[in-house]
Motif scaffolding. Structure first.
Motif, PDB file in Angstrom:
ATOM      1  N   ASN A 118      57.733 -29.631  11.007  1.00 27.62           N
ATOM      2  CA  ASN A 118      58.117 -29.299  12.385  1.00 27.62           C
ATOM      3  C   ASN A 118      57.966 -30.494  13.323  1.00 27.62           C
ATOM      4  O   ASN A 118      57.205 -30.456  14.282  1.00 27.62           O
ATOM      5  CB  ASN A 118      57.293 -28.105  12.886  1.00 27.62           C
ATOM      6  CG  ASN A 118      57.630 -26.839  12.127  1.00 27.62           C
ATOM      7  OD1 ASN A 118      58.666 -26.765  11.471  1.00 27.62           O
ATOM      8  ND2 ASN A 118      56.760 -25.854  12.201  1.00 27.62           N
ATOM      9  N   GLU A 119      58.690 -31.544  13.010  1.00 30.23           N
ATOM     10  CA  GLU A 119      58.603 -32.773  13.802  1.00 30.23           C
ATOM     11  C   GLU A 119      59.917 -33.061  14.529  1.00 30.23           C
ATOM     12  O   GLU A 119      60.250 -34.216  14.766  1.00 30.23           O
ATOM     13  CB  GLU A 119      58.247 -33.966  12.896  1.00 30.23           C
ATOM     14  CG  GLU A 119      56.895 -33.873  12.206  1.00 30.23           C
ATOM     15  CD  GLU A 119      55.709 -34.145  13.128  1.00 30.23           C
ATOM     16  OE1 GLU A 119      55.919 -34.309  14.344  1.00 30.23           O
ATOM     17  OE2 GLU A 119      54.577 -34.186  12.620  1.00 30.23           O
ATOM     18  N   GLU A 120      60.673 -32.029  14.898  1.00 27.75           N
ATOM     19  CA  GLU A 120      61.974 -32.284  15.550  1.00 27.75           C
ATOM     20  C   GLU A 120      61.802 -33.110  16.828  1.00 27.75           C
ATOM     21  O   GLU A 120      62.651 -33.909  17.162  1.00 27.75           O
ATOM     22  CB  GLU A 120      62.715 -30.975  15.845  1.00 27.75           C
ATOM     23  CG  GLU A 120      61.976 -30.076  16.824  1.00 27.75           C
ATOM     24  CD  GLU A 120      62.773 -28.823  17.189  1.00 27.75           C
ATOM     25  OE1 GLU A 120      63.896 -28.675  16.699  1.00 27.75           O
ATOM     26  OE2 GLU A 120      62.245 -28.017  17.969  1.00 27.75           O
ATOM     27  N   ASP A 123      60.570 -33.285   4.163  1.00 29.64           N
ATOM     28  CA  ASP A 123      60.539 -32.137   5.052  1.00 29.64           C
ATOM     29  C   ASP A 123      59.742 -31.038   4.363  1.00 29.64           C
ATOM     30  O   ASP A 123      60.203 -30.414   3.418  1.00 29.64           O
ATOM     31  CB  ASP A 123      61.967 -31.681   5.359  1.00 29.64           C
ATOM     32  CG  ASP A 123      61.976 -30.426   6.220  1.00 29.64           C
ATOM     33  OD1 ASP A 123      60.894 -30.015   6.684  1.00 29.64           O
ATOM     34  OD2 ASP A 123      63.068 -29.861   6.416  1.00 29.64           O
ATOM     35  N   ASP A 124      58.530 -30.817   4.865  1.00 30.92           N
ATOM     36  CA  ASP A 124      57.591 -29.910   4.212  1.00 30.92           C
ATOM     37  C   ASP A 124      57.824 -28.473   4.700  1.00 30.92           C
ATOM     38  O   ASP A 124      56.936 -27.854   5.279  1.00 30.92           O
ATOM     39  CB  ASP A 124      56.166 -30.392   4.544  1.00 30.92           C
ATOM     40  CG  ASP A 124      55.105 -29.603   3.812  1.00 30.92           C
ATOM     41  OD1 ASP A 124      55.457 -28.849   2.901  1.00 30.92           O
ATOM     42  OD2 ASP A 124      53.916 -29.750   4.165  1.00 30.92           O
ATOM     43  N   GLY A 125      59.043 -27.991   4.482  1.00 28.78           N
ATOM     44  CA  GLY A 125      59.346 -26.605   4.860  1.00 28.78           C
ATOM     45  C   GLY A 125      59.321 -26.353   6.347  1.00 28.78           C
ATOM     46  O   GLY A 125      58.825 -25.317   6.795  1.00 28.78           O
ATOM     47  N   ALA A 166      54.568 -38.817  11.099  1.00 33.62           N
ATOM     48  CA  ALA A 166      55.798 -38.875  11.881  1.00 33.62           C
ATOM     49  C   ALA A 166      55.546 -38.796  13.378  1.00 33.62           C
ATOM     50  O   ALA A 166      56.438 -39.023  14.178  1.00 33.62           O
ATOM     51  CB  ALA A 166      56.725 -37.743  11.460  1.00 33.62           C
ATOM     52  N   ASP A 167      54.298 -38.480  13.787  1.00 33.27           N
ATOM     53  CA  ASP A 167      54.073 -38.161  15.202  1.00 33.27           C
ATOM     54  C   ASP A 167      53.756 -39.389  16.062  1.00 33.27           C
ATOM     55  O   ASP A 167      53.406 -39.246  17.231  1.00 33.27           O
ATOM     56  CB  ASP A 167      52.965 -37.120  15.344  1.00 33.27           C
ATOM     57  CG  ASP A 167      51.671 -37.568  14.683  1.00 33.27           C
ATOM     58  OD1 ASP A 167      51.571 -38.760  14.353  1.00 33.27           O
ATOM     59  OD2 ASP A 167      50.783 -36.723  14.492  1.00 33.27           O
ATOM     60  N   LEU A 168      53.837 -40.586  15.462  1.00 32.89           N
ATOM     61  CA  LEU A 168      53.620 -41.853  16.165  1.00 32.89           C
ATOM     62  C   LEU A 168      52.176 -42.037  16.629  1.00 32.89           C
ATOM     63  O   LEU A 168      51.894 -42.905  17.441  1.00 32.89           O
ATOM     64  CB  LEU A 168      54.574 -42.015  17.358  1.00 32.89           C
ATOM     65  CG  LEU A 168      56.038 -42.247  16.975  1.00 32.89           C
ATOM     66  CD1 LEU A 168      56.918 -42.265  18.202  1.00 32.89           C
ATOM     67  CD2 LEU A 168      56.215 -43.542  16.192  1.00 32.89           C
ATOM     68  N   THR A 205      52.317 -30.139  18.478  1.00 27.97           N
ATOM     69  CA  THR A 205      50.865 -30.076  18.378  1.00 27.97           C
ATOM     70  C   THR A 205      50.446 -30.308  16.932  1.00 27.97           C
ATOM     71  O   THR A 205      51.245 -30.142  16.018  1.00 27.97           O
ATOM     72  CB  THR A 205      50.329 -28.693  18.815  1.00 27.97           C
ATOM     73  OG1 THR A 205      51.056 -27.702  18.079  1.00 27.97           O
ATOM     74  CG2 THR A 205      50.488 -28.470  20.298  1.00 27.97           C
ATOM     75  N   SER A 206      49.192 -30.690  16.752  1.00 24.54           N
ATOM     76  CA  SER A 206      48.677 -30.916  15.410  1.00 24.54           C
ATOM     77  C   SER A 206      48.711 -29.624  14.612  1.00 24.54           C
ATOM     78  O   SER A 206      48.417 -28.562  15.133  1.00 24.54           O
ATOM     79  CB  SER A 206      47.241 -31.423  15.491  1.00 24.54           C
ATOM     80  OG  SER A 206      46.645 -31.365  14.221  1.00 24.54           O
ATOM     81  N   SER A 207      49.081 -29.729  13.345  1.00 26.91           N
ATOM     82  CA  SER A 207      49.089 -28.504  12.538  1.00 26.91           C
ATOM     83  C   SER A 207      47.781 -28.335  11.782  1.00 26.91           C
ATOM     84  O   SER A 207      47.662 -27.471  10.935  1.00 26.91           O
ATOM     85  CB  SER A 207      50.288 -28.493  11.593  1.00 26.91           C
ATOM     86  OG  SER A 207      50.511 -29.744  11.041  1.00 26.91           O
TER      87      SER A 207
HETATM   88  N1  UDP Z   1      52.384 -32.371   7.908  1.00 25.19           N
HETATM   89  C1  UDP Z   1      53.030 -31.936   6.742  1.00 25.19           C
HETATM   90  N2  UDP Z   1      52.771 -30.674   6.274  1.00 25.19           N
HETATM   91  C2  UDP Z   1      51.889 -29.821   6.878  1.00 25.19           C
HETATM   92  C3  UDP Z   1      51.225 -30.286   8.048  1.00 25.19           C
HETATM   93  C4  UDP Z   1      51.490 -31.556   8.524  1.00 25.19           C
HETATM   94  O1  UDP Z   1      53.818 -32.676   6.158  1.00 25.19           O
HETATM   95  O2  UDP Z   1      51.718 -28.708   6.405  1.00 25.19           O
HETATM   96  C5  UDP Z   1      52.660 -33.733   8.428  1.00 25.19           C
HETATM   97  C6  UDP Z   1      53.026 -33.818   9.902  1.00 25.19           C
HETATM   98  O3  UDP Z   1      54.412 -33.650  10.097  1.00 25.19           O
HETATM   99  C7  UDP Z   1      52.581 -35.200  10.285  1.00 25.19           C
HETATM  100  C8  UDP Z   1      51.356 -35.403   9.392  1.00 25.19           C
HETATM  101  O4  UDP Z   1      51.472 -34.475   8.319  1.00 25.19           O
HETATM  102  O5  UDP Z   1      53.554 -36.191   9.969  1.00 25.19           O
HETATM  103  C9  UDP Z   1      50.059 -35.204  10.146  1.00 25.19           C
HETATM  104  O6  UDP Z   1      50.047 -33.926  10.749  1.00 25.19           O
HETATM  105  P1  UDP Z   1      49.425 -33.667  12.194  1.00 25.19           P
HETATM  106  O7  UDP Z   1      49.866 -34.729  13.140  1.00 25.19           O
HETATM  107  O8  UDP Z   1      49.754 -32.254  12.564  1.00 25.19           O
HETATM  108  O9  UDP Z   1      47.881 -33.782  11.887  1.00 25.19           O
HETATM  109  P2  UDP Z   1      46.763 -34.627  12.659  1.00 25.19           P
HETATM  110  O10 UDP Z   1      47.382 -35.920  13.113  1.00 25.19           O
HETATM  111  O11 UDP Z   1      46.315 -33.785  13.780  1.00 25.19           O
HETATM  112  O12 UDP Z   1      45.726 -34.821  11.609  1.00 25.19           O
END
Ligand code: UDP
Ligand code: MG
Length: 337
Positions: A33-35, A62-64, A115-117, A224-226
């Protein structure tokens, strides 16, 4: 910084001679979900990669996603043939996404990045410079945890500290999944068949010469973070049960200790009864002992259950991920694997 431990594989000098000449770079990106971030991510990473080498590939997994992540990536693929795309049949988790990317990438140097920079793509240039010096793994460590919420930073630090105390292979704290791997390391990782994939641990387990560079971890570009606290807690359990049997062993010691204390207490009761005669009251202490021992036994059973559950996952030997679509740059249509 709090509790800095060097990875066991971290040495003073690289074991490999300097790497020169042209090379192929793979950048691997799990996306869920990184659109909102995808376009900005490509805008940032493409120039960085192009400056380093002509021969690069950006592999997006793309993880679903349930949003338009796939559309965003495919739009960019039309303009940039060096972008590759693997689409999972559902959400398998970030560790599975990284595994898929490592299975399919072809670079001499492979960089995994979010992907979230939050991990700035410019750092890739510094990583490649270190790789050229001869390092096999270049891990980026977060200079601070300022962008994390209080409890997350707190538990994360605790996790690294306790993990490193009991695990077979310590992992350097504050290293996320932003790292460069030499091709040789990628080949080593491909040999690890486990289904419960705690990648940080696997990276440490394969060894090779590792160096770290610090970077400033930014704010998420969009979304948001997943990784919520509960998910992180389960992730930590995966990590500990995959890399340590200490939680299983500790119960033998707890058992010995309680048996010893029970023996001492029992002896004292016998002596007291012989000297002072029978003394019936004792309901409260009896109840406390039964409850205490019952609790301890349940905890040890629960810990064993954690390991048995993971054994079950491993013995089922299900694939780590399923892809519905695999489109890789410069390769014939590949059968998903
Ligand atoms: N991501 C993924 N599958 C998931 C959860 C996250 O591929 O089930 C990817 C997400 O798109 C991102 C990376 O893992 O590129 C880190 O996720 P996120 O930023 O949500 O985590 P955080 O930075 O808070 O650890
Ligand atoms: Mg993030």
């Amino acid at each position: 910084m709090d509790g800095v431990v060097k990875a066991s594989s971290e040495t003073a000098r690289p074991a490999h001679p300097p790497r020169e000449g042209p090379f192929r770079l793979s950048v691997i990106v799990p996306m869920f979900n990184e659109e909102g971030s995808a376009d900005a991510f490509f805008d940032a990473v493409l120039p960085v990669a192009a400056r380093l080498t002509d021969d690069f590939e950006i592999l997006c997994i793309d993880d679903g996603s349930s949003d338009a992540t796939a559309e965003r990536v495919r739009e960019r693929m039309a303009a940039e043939p060096r972008i590759g795309f693997i689409q999972f049949s559902r959400n398998f988790g970030k560790e599975a996404a990284l595994t898929a990317a490592l299975d399919h990438c072809e670079g001499d140097a492979v960089v995994s990045i979010d992907a979230d920079l939050q991990m700035r793509p410019e750092v890739i240039a510094d990583m490649v410079a270190k790789w050229r010096e001869g390092w096999d793994v270049v891990a980026a460590t977060r200079a601070d945890r300022a962008t994390d919420s209080g409890p997350r930073a707190f538990f994360s630090r605790r996790f690294y500290r306790y993990f490193n105390r009991i695990a077979d292979t310590p992992i350097p704290p504050e290293t996320g999944d932003f790292r460069l791997l030499d091709r040789q390391v990628v080949m080593a990782l491909r040999q690890l068949p486990e289904r419960t994939r705690f990648m940080k641990g696997l990276f440490a387990w394969v060894g090779f010469t590792t160096t770290t560079i610090a970077y400033d971890h930014g704010e998420r570009h969009a979304g948001t973070s997943s990784f919520k606290l509960w998910k992180l807690w389960n992730f930590a359990l995966d990590g500990i049960t995959s890399f340590s049997t200490f939680p299983l062993r500790v119960w033998s010691y707890v058992g010995f200790a309680t048996a010893f204390l029970a023996f001492v207490y029992g002896s004292w009761i016998v002596i007291r009864t012989l000297i002072f005669g029978i003394d019936v009251p004792g309901y409260a202490s009896l109840l406390v002992f039964i409850l205490f021992l019952g609790g301890i036994q349940l905890i040890s059973l629960g810990v064993m259950g954690e390991y048995v559950g993971r054994l079950l996952t491993e013995t089922k030997r299900r694939p780590i991920y399923l892809a519905r679509r695999v489109e890789l740059p410069g390769r014939d249509e590949e059968a998903p694997r």
